[in-house]
Every structure is written in C-alpha cells, then in structure tokens.
Design an enzyme around this catalytic site. Structure first.
Site, PDB file in Angstrom:
ATOM      1  N   LYS A 106      55.214  51.327  -5.270  1.00  0.00           N
ATOM      2  CA  LYS A 106      54.669  52.463  -6.036  1.00  0.00           C
ATOM      3  C   LYS A 106      55.782  53.434  -6.417  1.00  0.00           C
ATOM      4  O   LYS A 106      55.841  53.923  -7.547  1.00  0.00           O
ATOM      5  CB  LYS A 106      53.565  53.150  -5.215  1.00  0.00           C
TER       6      LYS A 106
ATOM      7  N   GLN B 223      47.988  56.002   1.551  1.00  0.00           N
ATOM      8  CA  GLN B 223      48.031  54.541   1.681  1.00  0.00           C
ATOM      9  C   GLN B 223      47.043  54.099   2.760  1.00  0.00           C
ATOM     10  O   GLN B 223      47.102  54.573   3.899  1.00  0.00           O
ATOM     11  CB  GLN B 223      49.456  54.095   2.026  1.00  0.00           C
TER      12      GLN B 223
ATOM     13  N   ASP C 240      43.485  56.999  -6.856  1.00  0.00           N
ATOM     14  CA  ASP C 240      42.857  55.755  -6.405  1.00  0.00           C
ATOM     15  C   ASP C 240      41.395  55.676  -6.871  1.00  0.00           C
ATOM     16  O   ASP C 240      40.785  54.617  -6.805  1.00  0.00           O
ATOM     17  CB  ASP C 240      42.894  55.652  -4.868  1.00  0.00           C
TER      18      ASP C 240
END
Ligand code: BQF
Length: 285
Positions: free
Chosen positions: A52, A96, A119
């Site tokens: 990322k 995460q 997300d």
C-alpha cells in the site's frame, strides 16, 4: 483455453489514472494522504502494508504509516484514529486487519470518519453500498468489477455465484454484482450441493481462502472464474482458491494468483483515497 485476465496490467492502468487525478488536485494545493495503521507484526500484514505504501508513491499520494506494538490497547488505537480524523492532511484512514484479539474490529471501524473510510467498512458506507449510492467502494469487490469490465464482460442477466459471505468480500461483492444486474447466489460453508450450484454460474467468484477449493467439475464451460483467494503455500508462494491448471482449459476467462485480484485491491484503495480527498474538499468526483 480461457483468456487470462491480467490484474497487474489493469491495476497499473488504474494507478496511472489515479496519479493523474492526484496531480490535478496538487494544482489546487491538495495532496491526497493515506494513513495506514498496523497493530502487531503479522508477516502477511507487513507485506500488504508495504504494498500500500509503494502504491502511494506511484500515485503521488502522501502516506502516513503507523506501526504499533501488538500490546497496544483499543483505547490507544481509538485515540490515534480520533487524531487522524481531525488531521486535514489525512484523507484516508485504514487499519490493517486482522487486529490482535484484545481489540474489537467493529469498535475500530466505527471510530473512523465515514468520509475517510477508504476500506468502506463503516456502517454508514456499508449502508450506502447497499443503497447503490456509495462513492467509496470496498476495494476488493470494486477491483473485481473493474477486472470484469476490463475483459469486456457485461454481468447483466448472467448467473453469478459468489463463494464466501464475509463482510469484506462476499457480501459486498454480491451487492455490486447485483447492481450490475447479475442474478446472484451466495454460497458458504453450509451450502448444500455446492458443485451443482457453481456449475450454473456464468460468473464464479471464489473468496474462500482454501487452496484447491474450486475444482474443474464445478465450472460451467466458458464461465468467467474470478479467484479472490490469497493463500500462502509452505514454500512461501501465493496460490488462489481455484485449481488453475485444471480449470483454465474449461473456463472462458480466469484470473491468476498472484497477479489477479490482489493488485486490484491495492489500486482501488488508491482510487478511494483520491475520491476521499475530493469528497472532503467538496470537489466533484
Ligand atoms: C498479487 C489481504 C487476506 C487478508 C487480509 C498483490 C496483494 C496481494 C496479492 C495485497 C490482502 C490481499 C490485502 C497480490 C492486500 C491483497 O500480486 O497477487 C497485492 O497486498 N493485498 C490486505 O491488505 O489484507 C488482506 C488478504
């Protein structure tokens, strides 16, 4: 023999488009920023977080990286998220997953400002996904839609089977395919006659997380097979859920692992970060 859908190439094109959008924002003195929080030292998570950060560099997105010890308390994590919610340089916030057991993932997700939730896991964004009004789409399902589009496949009227019902992939994936006018069946660990159901699918999407789960007898000849599984073998190599060598000759199109859906997840995260920057600055998407 199936067409092999090249997720690496499609993801590179999307990152290029995102880089152009980020450059256009720069001209208005806005540099999109993404905060990535890792709690603990899970090796797979470290790889994903690095992927990322690297993609941020490619796209001209500023990345803010937080690596917290595994013993970090939930309150400490929520405090950091609260500070990032207030920081105007940070347009996207990502924790995460998975987080250590003493931290509730829902508490973490609920603490993120929905406008910074790249997300798209916050209940507000999940609701908008269900309505079909979302600007921030869940990265992996959105990446699968982009791959299907890139191959010139129109889901409208097709029978789509999604294997797996997670909040991260299966459920939103089914919703996005429904928005593309597919007829969607969601299968899971309690599904009866799985093989027969899969054999009906014009588009089969597997997000099980088990190597060799999808076998050749489950494939309708000519079907589009999308492998969302990212499984690590003993030798450290990645493999998907699908028995690629046996399925590819039967399928019409298939995604490989690695180099299929995985890179698309990262590309869509970059797109969401630029979209979030636009939303926060009241710029049309
Ligand atoms: C590739 C993920 C399971 C659980 C949590 C490229 C990635 C993977 C594979 C990657 C994933 C999987 C990510 C490839 C991010 C996708 O070349 O095939 C990129 O970095 N992913 C994650 O952040 O969390 C996960 C899978």
């Amino acid at each position: 023999m199936a067409i092999i859908i090249d997720g690496k190439a499609v993801s590179a094109a999307i990152k290029q488009r995102v880089a152009q959008q980020a450059a256009a924002l720069q001209k208005q003195n806005i540099q999109p920023g993404l905060a990535v929080i890792l709690v603990g030292d899970d090796p797979a998570s470290q790889i994903y977080v690095n992927n990322k950060k690297k993609a941020c560099e490619v796209c001209g997105i500023r990345s803010f990286s937080y690596s917290l010890p595994a013993q970090t308390t939930q309150d400490e994590l929520l405090e950091l998220i609260g500070a990032l919610n207030q920081n105007p340089d940070v347009n996207g916030i990502l924790v995460q997953l998975p987080v250590p057991r003493h931290i509730q993932p829902d508490a973490v997700i609920n603490a993120i400002d929905p406008l910074k939730d790249v997300d798209a896991f916050h209940p507000v964004n999940v609701g908008k996904i269900m309505q079909g009004t979302a600007s921030l789409l869940p990265c992996t399902p959105a990446g699968v839609i982009e791959l299907i589009d890139s191959a010139g496949i129109d889901p409208a009227g097709k029978d789509c089977v999604v294997i797996g019902r997670s909040n991260i992939v299966g459920k939103p994936m089914a919703m996005l395919m429904m928005h593309r006018n597919a007829t969607v069946t969601i299968c899971h660990s309690k599904t009866q006659n799985l093989t027969a159901k899969c054999r009906q699918a014009d588009i089969l999407i597997s997000s099980v997380g088990k190597p060799h789960f999808v076998t050749a007898d489950m494939i309708k000849p000519g079907a589009v097979v999308i492998d969302v599984g990212i499984n690590r073998q003993k030798d450290g190599k990645l493999c998907g859920d699908v028995e690629f060598e046996a399925v590819a000759p039967i399928a019409g199109a298939i995604t490989p692992v690695p180099g299929g859906v995985g890179p698309m997840t990262i590309a869509m995260l970059m797109q969401n970060t630029v979209t979030a920057a636009k939303l926060q600055n009241h710029i049309a998407i």
